[in-house]
Design a protein around this motif. Structure first.
Motif, PDB file in Angstrom:
ATOM      1  N   ASN A   1       2.979   1.775 -12.249  1.00  0.00           N
ATOM      2  CA  ASN A   1       3.999   2.333 -11.367  1.00  0.00           C
ATOM      3  C   ASN A   1       3.767   1.799  -9.949  1.00  0.00           C
ATOM      4  OD1 ASN A   1       5.991   3.859 -10.220  1.00  0.00           O
ATOM      5  ND2 ASN A   1       4.877   5.789 -10.358  1.00  0.00           N
ATOM      6  N   ARG A   2       4.018   0.502  -9.775  1.00  0.00           N
ATOM      7  CA  ARG A   2       3.751  -0.134  -8.491  1.00  0.00           C
ATOM      8  C   ARG A   2       4.850  -1.137  -8.180  1.00  0.00           C
ATOM      9  NH1 ARG A   2      -0.675  -2.210 -12.043  1.00  0.00           N
ATOM     10  NH2 ARG A   2      -0.087  -4.313 -12.599  1.00  0.00           N
ATOM     11  N   PRO A   3       5.147  -1.288  -6.909  1.00  0.00           N
ATOM     12  CA  PRO A   3       6.213  -2.226  -6.534  1.00  0.00           C
ATOM     13  C   PRO A   3       5.728  -3.671  -6.540  1.00  0.00           C
ATOM     14  CG  PRO A   3       5.326  -1.167  -4.593  1.00  0.00           C
ATOM     15  CD  PRO A   3       4.644  -0.541  -5.769  1.00  0.00           C
ATOM     16  N   GLU A   4       6.703  -4.568  -6.620  1.00  0.00           N
ATOM     17  CA  GLU A   4       6.421  -6.003  -6.533  1.00  0.00           C
ATOM     18  C   GLU A   4       5.875  -6.299  -5.140  1.00  0.00           C
ATOM     19  OE1 GLU A   4       6.345  -9.895  -8.018  1.00  0.00           O
ATOM     20  OE2 GLU A   4       6.876  -8.063  -9.081  1.00  0.00           O
ATOM     21  N   GLY A   5       4.922  -7.194  -5.049  1.00  0.00           N
ATOM     22  CA  GLY A   5       4.325  -7.514  -3.758  1.00  0.00           C
ATOM     23  C   GLY A   5       4.042  -8.991  -3.634  1.00  0.00           C
ATOM     24  N   LEU A   6       2.769  -9.333  -3.532  1.00  0.00           N
ATOM     25  CA  LEU A   6       2.333 -10.728  -3.438  1.00  0.00           C
ATOM     26  C   LEU A   6       1.772 -11.141  -4.784  1.00  0.00           C
ATOM     27  CD1 LEU A   6       0.427 -10.624  -0.027  1.00  0.00           C
ATOM     28  CD2 LEU A   6       2.715 -11.514  -0.450  1.00  0.00           C
TER      29      LEU A   6
ATOM     30  N   LEU B   1       1.438   6.678  -0.108  1.00  0.00           N
ATOM     31  CA  LEU B   1       0.377   5.711  -0.388  1.00  0.00           C
ATOM     32  C   LEU B   1       0.282   5.437  -1.884  1.00  0.00           C
ATOM     33  CD1 LEU B   1      -2.518   6.651   2.002  1.00  0.00           C
ATOM     34  CD2 LEU B   1      -1.794   4.343   1.459  1.00  0.00           C
ATOM     35  N   LEU B   2       0.162   4.167  -2.225  1.00  0.00           N
ATOM     36  CA  LEU B   2      -0.034   3.773  -3.614  1.00  0.00           C
ATOM     37  C   LEU B   2      -1.441   4.202  -4.033  1.00  0.00           C
ATOM     38  CD1 LEU B   2       1.226   2.137  -5.992  1.00  0.00           C
ATOM     39  CD2 LEU B   2       0.002   0.166  -5.103  1.00  0.00           C
ATOM     40  N   THR B   3      -1.560   4.898  -5.154  1.00  0.00           N
ATOM     41  CA  THR B   3      -2.859   5.367  -5.627  1.00  0.00           C
ATOM     42  C   THR B   3      -3.356   4.516  -6.785  1.00  0.00           C
ATOM     43  OG1 THR B   3      -1.922   6.898  -7.249  1.00  0.00           O
ATOM     44  CG2 THR B   3      -2.271   7.740  -4.979  1.00  0.00           C
ATOM     45  N   ARG B   4      -4.613   4.665  -7.107  1.00  0.00           N
ATOM     46  CA  ARG B   4      -5.200   3.969  -8.234  1.00  0.00           C
ATOM     47  C   ARG B   4      -4.478   4.352  -9.521  1.00  0.00           C
ATOM     48  NH1 ARG B   4      -8.486   4.939 -12.385  1.00  0.00           N
ATOM     49  NH2 ARG B   4      -9.779   3.231 -13.105  1.00  0.00           N
ATOM     50  N   ASP B   5      -4.194   5.644  -9.691  1.00  0.00           N
ATOM     51  CA  ASP B   5      -3.508   6.094 -10.904  1.00  0.00           C
ATOM     52  C   ASP B   5      -2.134   5.442 -11.036  1.00  0.00           C
ATOM     53  OD1 ASP B   5      -5.667   7.670 -11.583  1.00  0.00           O
ATOM     54  OD2 ASP B   5      -4.800   9.511 -10.759  1.00  0.00           O
TER      55      ASP B   5
ATOM     56  N   MET C   1       0.817  -1.223   0.000  1.00  0.00           N
ATOM     57  CA  MET C   1       0.000   0.000   0.000  1.00  0.00           C
ATOM     58  C   MET C   1       0.846   1.266   0.000  1.00  0.00           C
ATOM     59  SD  MET C   1      -3.120  -0.731   2.581  1.00  0.00           S
ATOM     60  CE  MET C   1      -4.331  -1.982   2.242  1.00  0.00           C
ATOM     61  N   THR C   2       2.098   1.148   0.415  1.00  0.00           N
ATOM     62  CA  THR C   2       2.973   2.315   0.418  1.00  0.00           C
ATOM     63  C   THR C   2       4.195   2.040  -0.448  1.00  0.00           C
ATOM     64  OG1 THR C   2       4.078   1.567   2.427  1.00  0.00           O
ATOM     65  CG2 THR C   2       2.280   3.130   2.699  1.00  0.00           C
ATOM     66  N   VAL C   3       4.677   3.088  -1.091  1.00  0.00           N
ATOM     67  CA  VAL C   3       5.887   3.028  -1.899  1.00  0.00           C
ATOM     68  C   VAL C   3       6.819   4.140  -1.429  1.00  0.00           C
ATOM     69  CG1 VAL C   3       4.746   2.031  -3.915  1.00  0.00           C
ATOM     70  CG2 VAL C   3       4.879   4.495  -3.694  1.00  0.00           C
ATOM     71  N   MET C   4       8.092   3.970  -1.676  1.00  0.00           N
ATOM     72  CA  MET C   4       9.060   5.001  -1.310  1.00  0.00           C
ATOM     73  C   MET C   4       9.291   5.918  -2.504  1.00  0.00           C
ATOM     74  SD  MET C   4       9.696   4.455   1.829  1.00  0.00           S
ATOM     75  CE  MET C   4      11.144   5.397   2.230  1.00  0.00           C
TER      76      MET C   4
END
Length: 177
Positions: free
Chosen positions: A146-151, A136-140, A126-129
């Motif tokens: 533009n999102r980090p690797e997660g699960l 906070l990671l947004t919908r856009d 939910m958060t990115v640096m």
């Protein structure tokens, strides 16, 4: 004497307020949204978590559900759920947002089959640096990729027509084995 009169007026106002609240309580209960008990099973890597949920609709889990409040689960079972799961409308037509502990995903609204919602999804933290600051990671950001690797490959199965007595599981969702 004026202080006694003012005190009397204050007491009357408080009593009127209390009586009004007592009169409105049954009306407020009638307008309260009905929630349905259900169970979700979440599989991450080799781990499986059974989660008690409350649903907006008993037959259509895709319309929204969330982990049962901890106080209710604790009263019922003597323990709380270690997993926080929520599926709800994102505000965009035919789109849902799924949050699982500290992970999130936006996706087209899924459809259930015979009251069972089954899906496999990838989630991001939910958060990115950004510039050394957590944001906070947004919908856009999600939609732009533009999102980090997660699960990856999280399997979710939700039923809103009854509670599994094995719920809740104890552990938090983790990307660690």
């Amino acid at each position: 004497m004026n202080q006694i009169v003012r005190f009397g007026h204050a007491v009357r106002h408080v009593m009127a307020f209390v009586l009004l609240m007592l009169w409105l309580a049954p009306i407020a209960d009638a307008f309260a949204q009905t929630r349905f008990e259900g169970t979700a099973v979440v599989r991450v890597a080799e781990a499986e978590y059974t989660v008690p949920i409350e649903c907006d609709d008993a037959a259509r889990p895709e319309l929204g559900f969330s982990t049962e409040p901890s106080r209710i689960t604790r009263e019922r079972t003597g323990r709380t759920s270690g997993v926080n799961l929520r599926v709800r409308s994102s505000g965009e037509p035919d789109e849902s947002i799924v949050s699982l502990d500290r992970y999130v995903a936006w996706l087209p609204r899924p459809a259930s089959q015979a009251g069972v919602l089954t899906m496999t999804i990838d989630l991001s933290p939910m958060t990115v640096m950004q510039d050394g600051q957590p944001v906070l990671l947004t919908r856009d950001m999600w939609m732009e990729g533009n999102r980090p690797e997660g699960l990856n490959g999280v399997e979710l199965e939700a039923r809103c027509n009854g509670r599994d007595p094995e719920a809740p599981a104890y552990r938090k969702i983790s990307n660690d084995p």
